[in-house]
Design a protein around this motif. Structure first.
Motif, mmCIF file in Angstrom:
data_model
loop_
_atom_site.group_PDB
_atom_site.id
_atom_site.type_symbol
_atom_site.label_atom_id
_atom_site.label_comp_id
_atom_site.label_asym_id
_atom_site.label_seq_id
_atom_site.Cartn_x
_atom_site.Cartn_y
_atom_site.Cartn_z
ATOM 1 N N UNK B 411 0.831 -1.200 0.000
ATOM 2 C CA UNK B 411 0.000 0.000 0.000
ATOM 3 C C UNK B 411 0.870 1.257 0.000
ATOM 4 N N UNK B 412 1.895 1.267 0.873
ATOM 5 C CA UNK B 412 2.750 2.462 0.964
ATOM 6 C C UNK B 412 3.470 2.714 -0.356
ATOM 7 N N UNK B 444 8.258 -10.380 12.334
ATOM 8 C CA UNK B 444 7.137 -10.311 11.391
ATOM 9 C C UNK B 444 7.417 -9.484 10.149
ATOM 10 N N UNK B 445 8.687 -9.121 9.903
ATOM 11 C CA UNK B 445 9.033 -8.353 8.696
ATOM 12 C C UNK B 445 9.592 -9.324 7.670
ATOM 13 N N UNK B 446 8.869 -9.552 6.617
ATOM 14 C CA UNK B 446 9.373 -10.429 5.567
ATOM 15 C C UNK B 446 10.164 -9.575 4.577
ATOM 16 N N UNK B 447 11.343 -9.168 5.002
ATOM 17 C CA UNK B 447 12.148 -8.237 4.195
ATOM 18 C C UNK B 447 12.472 -8.844 2.829
ATOM 19 N N UNK B 455 9.654 -3.040 -2.731
ATOM 20 C CA UNK B 455 8.734 -2.168 -1.997
ATOM 21 C C UNK B 455 9.450 -1.071 -1.215
ATOM 22 N N UNK B 456 10.786 -1.054 -1.254
ATOM 23 C CA UNK B 456 11.506 0.014 -0.552
ATOM 24 C C UNK B 456 12.822 0.304 -1.258
ATOM 25 N N UNK B 457 13.396 1.482 -0.941
ATOM 26 C CA UNK B 457 14.615 1.927 -1.612
ATOM 27 C C UNK B 457 15.819 1.976 -0.678
ATOM 28 N N UNK B 458 15.550 2.160 0.597
ATOM 29 C CA UNK B 458 16.655 2.202 1.563
ATOM 30 C C UNK B 458 16.328 1.269 2.723
#
Lengths: 682, 682
Positions: B411-412, B444-447, B455-458
């Motif tokens: 979502x983010x 619980x973080x499925x990095x 889903x992320x840049x940093x």
């Protein structure tokens, strides 16, 4: 004091419960069991009750005697088939029994001479009390049942050490598992292809434990056959002839008995004139006898295992440091010279007496030994056992020296490929490494590089010695080694919650380890130091631990253990023993593999170091569990002085990791020294 | 008692050593330094000696007085340039000084009024004694030197608490670093493109620490400029407006001062009528004043940072539990209701008062807040701060619930992409996670899933609070996130060897962390909870910690720290304090990044919990180091009662991990509570 209950009438055989399934053996209701008088000097009382609505099999209530030694024993007989394997399940209830009480069972048959022969004893490995049921698989072995005069099995239930309270047997079930079989060493089938056990046989057990009469080809075969009951799941046996020295007369390293003088009186002295102890004397003499008779032990075993359908491999301990401080062990130059040791300045640490692989002479020795073994033995594969002892470089130089081991791995792979080409069949490579990737890296094993260059075929992540790493991160290893390599996590003999309780556990614990790892993607399971397990337990292990289905469906136990490997710079990290202050909660994370389907029973079991420890609260995955029931602590291990079990309602257990929380709501500290999740058989 | 050495003649300026390099400021030889009389009530003696062959600068020998309070102080003046940055290096020797002795220095200038103004003080953060040299970089700030009446800097060397023995100053060097500059907030350049600091500004520091006069646009800008000295390496500032509530008047969550009544007398009461403490009152009043004046704090800061060349981001603490047990903090329904807390049954644990993200209402709240922030703020990116506090699910349900967080991340990302499309420039995403992959998974973080879906840049792997994880496995993270994601490991304010010594360390320790991580492949370095570091220290941090070259070349300290994150089921695993029994060796593994080139000094430094601890042996990477020298323990932290340093000869330190071994060859136990490798500036 021995009181026979007035409501008991001895009935020869008569009334049996109807067996629920065709393979179930009908057992007499408990009011038809017979009470043995206690042995001389012992007291105890048993009372038997007929079936009622709550107890369809009736009940046997064992009661103790406060002031005396107690032993209560009841039995019945049931008809059984020769060569058939049975599983016995007992249901017990505790009426506040003192915790020293130990319920147990024994199975016997009468042989031709009319003598009772024990088929199975000491039983109920972690048996059931206080609603804590337990099942046990045992085999009525051919040679024993064949001599049964009456085709009957006698089941004896007995309780030792019962002082106060009572233990009640409320149910008993005997089920034939599988078809009637001869003891033909037939391997199990693996319906979905997954699974299999790899068994490591060390370099001394046979020679140390067997008498001189077994030092021949038949003795060698018989010894291997012990590991291979009908339905065994062993696919590979790793045969280990030694490390810096060997037990079969190779010239690439000294023989183990080098310099030993065997005296006419049966004793032996080492080359310093020191008399050897009888066991070591026997071992050296046995080893040497094969050389004297021109028998190569490993040729015999390799051929025999192939005939049995088991793949024979040869394993080399890359740096064993057993007894490294005794002069007798200093048979190679670099073991004599402190400069060649990893850290001679730590004389108390065996690991530090291992040879320093940064020295080219040391690497060359092990390259030569492995070359020799690959040339000599027509094995299906060779194992580099990097976990004996697991330390290869001076402290702090492990990572910078890792390329030296990678070079050795390249050499081994090339040599194996050369032998494969010469023999016209594959020659594979296995590596035994620590259970955690970061530990491997810090010991100098660049497993990623080995995998990238495809230098091995089986990865065996294993603890060093003190316990088994139930939490081995198989998925992390998979990311490193890829999908072409088989992963076979290893089980050590010891099942310690911390160093060192002396506890070795049972087959159910090993099914627990295996079920956990299979769920995380393991391909096989490896057994280390299991040569010396008692044969009865071996059977249970060999037939049920090695496949996802049998490990998962059997009764299984998931104790909290810890990773154990010898890298420098990190203390051992067991969570137990865990001191829990008043009003404090401690949590423990326990992997259980696939969560059982509803209907199977499950418990959290906790042990404490003090018989007076107050009863804490227990949560599983944040859900408060019903009130604890007390267990005889001896079920878990001598180091546990109080044991509790909490029933787990359906739907709470999760796949893989589960969190047990112990909340101390009393006003004094408690110390947990055992935490386990137990799941009944399907 | 104050004795002025007879061999000292006060000389106004006169004799200087020849500066070795052009940027070096000539300092008078020590026989030309002036001795200050000790303050009233203090004693102490200094003796100065002219240059000789062994001491080309001469010497100043400070001696104490056993029975009295002591303070010895000597000084010289040197010409300096306004706005220039200098580095001072001192060499000291100890003549068996008592360990309470603290050598220090102070730099002062005279202002227009002739008053001494302190430029730098308290100095020698971990200064030098017993061959343990230390350098310190400091800035003679423009506003201070500009008012210097005479263009002179006064260097004062002083020793406090010297009772027995002596401390000798044997060398002093003052070097101008870089060209003369104005305090123009100009960012550093990154010649090879690598590096940069990310700075997290929390939601209360400005409002709590600044007076009402600063509550305006200029005050906001001035506050940010504190972090931006000339040559700063900050590339991103993460501005955090809160968690469940906010400090700037958003409607997506309650404002922090909701329900607070501000009284006419300057006090305030919460909605339960409880009087708030003055600091909290000031903070709420300050926050509210911006709302009342129609100023959005974050719009101001975002614009200002962009003008300064710093990238402005907004950070949301995903589940902050500060003060969660106080009724005043229960401003959302799900914070009031124990059912919405992770484990209300553990009232003593803040983490357990965090909101349970398995409840859809909780996830929806944070989705709404982040949506609101993304809509409201024209920031370059947004941070999901999953490490405040880091616990999101009921104990044991973290892994099974991980997909819920992955859905939120989707979502983010979608929302950020939507905003980027609307604004016509990229809107990026950062995630703060624990320093170890297994901890992330167990929280619980499925990095891995987040990375696979980009889903992320940093990625910001960071400890929770109590220390910084010097051993963050950057290479393991790289394998998980791939090469497109920037990795910026985080430094916490506290630098504890174990919980909780209250020690925060210095810039050299932060260069050590950064140098270690850059060597392992980190892209940037993140600073958490550094808002409240003293400004002087901040300058050293902001200008040197953020790039591989400056972190590596500066004086750096590599203390043994520990990973710290709030997952359930594992106790904190600090290696310290380490009790070491007689004749036992304990080893510690310390990453140091790139090993220094020969010529730089390096030491192993160990602290002990007892002033009487016998001196142990020390090895580095298996090499026995020369005899220990004693340090004033106060250099390390108040919790250390005895400190020792061993010089490391060239060629022993290795890249990345090094093993320190402490061998207790005495007959009583010692307890090490600090272990460090220190490397002098290039």
């Amino acid at each position: 004091m021995y009181i026979k209950s007035t409501c008991l009438a001895i009935v020869a055989c008569s009334v049996y419960l109807t067996a629920a399934v065709s393979s179930e053996v009908a057992i007499p209701t408990f009011d038809h069991w017979e009470i043995n008088p206690p042995p001389a000097g012992y007291a105890g009382m048993a009372e038997v009750f007929p079936p009622d609505r709550d107890y369809p099999q009736g009940r046997i209530v064992a009661k103790g005697a406060e002031a005396e030694k107690t032993f209560i024993s009841v039995f019945c007989t049931v008809p059984v088939e020769t060569g058939q394997e049975y599983r016995l399940t007992l249901d017990l209830e505790s009426g506040g029994a003192n915790e020293q009480a130990v319920p147990a069972f024994r199975c016997t048959v009468k042989n031709a001479a009319g003598t009772e022969v024990i088929v199975n004893d000491g039983g109920l490995p972690k048996a059931a009390i206080a609603g804590y049921a337990s099942s046990r698989t045992f085999v009525c072995a051919e040679n024993k049942l064949a001599s049964s005069a009456d085709g009957q099995l006698r089941l004896t239930f007995y309780v030792m050490g019962l002082k106060s309270g009572s233990v009640t047997l409320t149910g008993a079930k005997l089920v034939a598992v599988g078809a009637s079989q001869k003891n033909d060493h037939q391997p199990a089938e693996f319906p979905d292809g997954r699974g299999g056990l790899i068994f490591n046989e060390d370099c001394t057990e046979f020679f140390y434990s067997r008498p001189a009469e077994d030092m021949n080809i038949e003795g060698l075969k018989r010894y291997m056959d012990r590991y291979l009951p009908h339905g065994h799941q062993i696919r590979i046996i790793m045969l280990n002839p030694g490390s810096h020295n060997n037990n079969f007369g190779a010239t690439s390293s000294p023989v183990m008995w080098e310099g030993v003088t065997f005296n006419a009186d049966g004793t032996a002295t080492d080359r310093f004139g020191k008399k050897l102890e009888p066991g070591v004397t026997r071992m050296y003499r046995n080893m040497k006898s094969f050389c004297d008779n021109g028998i190569n032990v490993y040729h015999v075993w390799i051929d025999h295992l192939r005939q049995r359908g088991v793949s024979p491999w040869v394993s080399l301990r890359m740096n064993d440091a057993h007894d490294a401080m005794t002069p007798d062990e200093e048979r190679t130059d670099h073991r004599k010279d402190p400069e060649f040791r990893i850290a001679a300045y730590n004389p108390g640490d065996w690991h530090d007496q291992s040879s320093d692989y940064e020295k080219p002479e040391v690497r060359q020795l092990f390259l030569s030994i492995m070359d020799d073994y690959m040339e000599t033995f027509d094995a299906d594969g060779f194992e580099m056992d990097w976990m004996r002892f697991g330390r290869f470089f001076k402290h702090g130089r492990e990572i910078v020296c890792a390329p030296l081991l990678t070079d050795m791995m390249r050499h081994f792979r090339a040599k194996a490929d050369e032998m494969a080409a010469r023999r016209g069949r594959p020659v594979k490579i296995a590596v035994r490494v620590p259970p955690r990737p970061d530990a491997a890296r810090r010991l100098g094993y660049d497993v990623q590089a080995w995998a990238d260059e495809r230098l091995f075929d089986i990865l065996i992540p294993t603890n060093f010695l003190w316990s088994t790493d139930a939490d081995c991160p198989v998925a992390d290893w998979r990311r490193i080694v890829g999908s072409d390599v088989l992963i076979a996590p290893g089980i050590e003999r010891a099942v310690n919650p911390y160093v060192n309780t002396g506890f070795c556990g049972d087959a159910a614990i090993r099914r627990g380890f295996a079920a956990g790892w299979f769920h995380r993607g393991a391909d096989m399971v490896y057994l280390f130091n299991h040569m010396s397990m008692d044969p009865d337990m071996n059977d249970g292990i060999m037939c049920t631990v090695g496949a996802p289905a049998t490990a998962e469906k059997g009764a299984r136990r998931h104790p909290l253990t810890f990773p154990d490997f010898p890298y420098i710079g990190t203390s051992r990290s067991s969570e137990l023993p865990a001191a829990i202050n008043p009003q404090v909660t401690r949590a423990f994370r326990i992997p259980v593999g696939k969560a059982p389907a509803p209907g199977r029973h499950a418990w959290v079991v906790a042990g404490f170091n003090n018989a007076d420890a107050p009863v804490p609260q227990c949560r599983l995955n944040s859900v408060l569990l019903p009130q604890a029931k007390r267990l005889p602590p001896s079920m878990l291990g001598d180091f546990i002085k109080k044991a509790l079990a909490w029933n787990i309602p359906d739907g709470i257990l999760l796949d893989d990791e589960n969190v047990v929380e112990i909340t101390n709501d009393a006003d004094k500290q408690i110390t947990a020294n055992w935490i386990e999740i137990q799941i009944s058989a399907e």
